[in-house]
Design a protein around this motif. Structure first.
Motif, PDB file in Angstrom:
ATOM      1  N   HIS A  33     -26.703 -19.985   2.994  1.00  0.00           N
ATOM      2  CA  HIS A  33     -25.296 -19.903   3.782  1.00  0.00           C
ATOM      3  C   HIS A  33     -24.979 -19.016   4.880  1.00  0.00           C
ATOM      4  N   VAL A  34     -25.590 -17.860   4.658  1.00  0.00           N
ATOM      5  CA  VAL A  34     -25.884 -17.165   6.062  1.00  0.00           C
ATOM      6  C   VAL A  34     -26.617 -17.631   7.294  1.00  0.00           C
ATOM      7  N   ALA A  35     -27.716 -18.355   6.922  1.00  0.00           N
ATOM      8  CA  ALA A  35     -28.264 -18.974   8.167  1.00  0.00           C
ATOM      9  C   ALA A  35     -27.513 -19.992   8.500  1.00  0.00           C
ATOM     10  N   THR A  36     -26.718 -20.876   7.796  1.00  0.00           N
ATOM     11  CA  THR A  36     -26.069 -22.222   8.198  1.00  0.00           C
ATOM     12  C   THR A  36     -25.001 -21.540   8.938  1.00  0.00           C
ATOM     13  N   VAL A  37     -24.197 -20.353   8.691  1.00  0.00           N
ATOM     14  CA  VAL A  37     -23.062 -19.924   9.475  1.00  0.00           C
ATOM     15  C   VAL A  37     -23.667 -19.506  10.845  1.00  0.00           C
ATOM     16  N   PHE A  38     -24.604 -18.970  11.021  1.00  0.00           N
ATOM     17  CA  PHE A  38     -25.525 -18.361  12.265  1.00  0.00           C
ATOM     18  C   PHE A  38     -25.530 -19.801  13.147  1.00  0.00           C
ATOM     19  N   TYR A  39     -26.060 -20.685  12.448  1.00  0.00           N
ATOM     20  CA  TYR A  39     -26.692 -22.080  13.089  1.00  0.00           C
ATOM     21  C   TYR A  39     -25.403 -22.840  13.752  1.00  0.00           C
ATOM     22  N   ARG A  40     -24.312 -22.671  12.817  1.00  0.00           N
ATOM     23  CA  ARG A  40     -23.059 -23.496  13.180  1.00  0.00           C
ATOM     24  C   ARG A  40     -22.313 -22.795  14.218  1.00  0.00           C
ATOM     25  N   LEU A  41     -22.358 -21.362  14.273  1.00  0.00           N
ATOM     26  CA  LEU A  41     -21.850 -20.481  15.439  1.00  0.00           C
ATOM     27  C   LEU A  41     -22.700 -20.842  16.800  1.00  0.00           C
ATOM     28  N   ALA A  42     -23.974 -20.944  16.490  1.00  0.00           N
ATOM     29  CA  ALA A  42     -24.736 -21.357  17.707  1.00  0.00           C
ATOM     30  C   ALA A  42     -24.335 -22.324  18.236  1.00  0.00           C
ATOM     31  N   ARG A  43     -24.257 -23.643  17.481  1.00  0.00           N
ATOM     32  CA  ARG A  43     -24.004 -24.876  17.861  1.00  0.00           C
ATOM     33  C   ARG A  43     -22.388 -25.029  18.450  1.00  0.00           C
TER      34      ARG A  43
END
Length: 108
Positions: A33-43
């Motif tokens: 979940h944490v990594a997905t949030v950071f990934y989405r914020l970057a995108r």
């Protein structure tokens, strides 16, 4: 899986933060979940404003991530994805600067 899928489908940082708000401070919010949030914020970085980055949900995300790093609860792949996201965020990544020492010294 459902939360992760919903996160990947968000179209704005605000929608993403609204989605994770009830979960981010719980033990069910894991390294994926944490990594997905950071990934989405970057995108979604073109839509990131200072107000969004200073929101209480982002603060909770930073706290949760820091605790997980301290407790070695983030596996290698999610850790690499967080690094990638912070690199992609460039100047906006400074909001997450308190995580940098823990990211660098993560015992993985």
């Amino acid at each position: 899986r459902l939360l992760t899928q919903q996160m990947t489908q968000t179209q704005s940082p605000v929608d993403l933060l609204l989605l994770i708000r009830p979960h981010v401070s719980t033990n069910l919010f894991n390294d994926i979940h944490v990594a997905t949030v950071f990934y989405r914020l970057a995108r979604l970085k073109s839509a990131l404003s200072d107000a969004i980055l200073e929101s209480p949900v982002v603060h909770d995300l930073v706290v949760r991530t820091g605790l997980m790093l301290k407790d070695n609860k983030i596996e290698e792949r999610p850790l690499a994805n967080i690094f990638w996201a912070l690199a992609k965020l460039k100047g906006k990544a400074m909001r997450f600067k308190e995580l940098f020492p823990s990211l660098i010294t993560a015992d993985r």
